[in-house]
Design a protein around this motif. Structure first.
Motif, PDB file in Angstrom:
ATOM      1  N   LYS A   1       2.099  21.164 -18.745  1.00 33.02           N
ATOM      2  CA  LYS A   1       1.649  21.730 -19.919  1.00 33.02           C
ATOM      3  C   LYS A   1       1.761  23.267 -19.423  1.00 33.02           C
ATOM      4  N   MET A   2       2.387  23.626 -18.520  1.00 37.00           N
ATOM      5  CA  MET A   2       2.646  25.075 -18.151  1.00 37.00           C
ATOM      6  C   MET A   2       4.069  25.486 -18.083  1.00 37.00           C
ATOM      7  N   GLN A   3       4.558  26.815 -18.608  1.00 31.77           N
ATOM      8  CA  GLN A   3       5.825  27.239 -18.903  1.00 31.77           C
ATOM      9  C   GLN A   3       6.014  28.134 -17.764  1.00 31.77           C
ATOM     10  N   VAL A   4       7.027  27.795 -16.833  1.00 29.22           N
ATOM     11  CA  VAL A   4       7.300  28.682 -15.615  1.00 29.22           C
ATOM     12  C   VAL A   4       8.610  29.265 -15.383  1.00 29.22           C
ATOM     13  N   THR A   5       8.718  30.457 -15.208  1.00 30.31           N
ATOM     14  CA  THR A   5      10.051  31.092 -15.154  1.00 30.31           C
ATOM     15  C   THR A   5      10.872  30.825 -13.714  1.00 30.31           C
TER      16      THR A   5
END
Length: 178
Positions: free
Chosen positions: A144-148
């Motif tokens: 549930k986290m967005q990581v670049t």
């Protein structure tokens, strides 16, 4: 507010100000009192009331209300005394992924390798495109986290293995950069 909470260390940005700031809980003094570091200044924060939508607190003996406006996987938008602030809830995670985005990285290493499993939310590069070290290659969603995921070197994108909507496992090759 436990020490494992997202507020332990965060990066924040105030609307209409170009600079970002950093805040960190140093220690819990009592049940509702914390010693915090805000932009290298130690302060005492007294939590007065907490609900799902707001937090009432005193900072430097001045009363404040923080209202939560919007939540996403990577940030929380809040309003403190009518000032809009965006908190990066994944502070440091992007940097950790970047530092580990290929194991022991050398300039000769071609493959950009995923250090986490996740769903590919977007791909920001194209094959045959010149990119620089640190350019965003893709965005993954994991837990549930967005990581670049950023390029580990300057070069020409030879092949992109990550496709929007697909999933990658840890150690999968995301892209080949010559």
């Amino acid at each position: 507010m436990e020490s494992s909470n997202v507020w332990v260390m965060t990066e924040y940005k105030i609307k209409n100000i170009d600079k970002t700031g950093h805040a960190k809980i140093i220690k819990q003094i009592s049940t509702m009192e914390y010693l915090v570091n805000i932009n290298n200044n130690e302060k005492i924060v007294n939590i007065l009331d907490v609900s799902e939508d707001y937090i009432e607190f005193k900072l430097d003996n001045v009363y404040h209300v923080a209202r939560i406006i919007e939540r996403s996987t990577s940030e929380i938008k809040i309003l403190i005394d009518d000032v809009s602030i965006v908190l990066n809830t994944n502070y440091g995670l992007n940097e950790i992924v970047y530092k580990n985005s290929g194991g022991s990285i050398t300039d000769s290493q071609i493959n950009l390798i995923s250090q986490i499993p996740g769903k590919v939310i977007s791909v920001k590069i194209n094959e045959k495109e010149e990119i620089k070290k640190g350019d965003i290659v893709c965005v993954l969603e994991s837990m549930k986290m967005q990581v670049t995921v950023k390029s580990h070197k300057d070069g020409l994108v030879k092949k992109i293995n990550a496709k929007t909507g697909s999933t990658v496992a840890k150690n999968d090759i995301i892209a080949e950069i010559e």
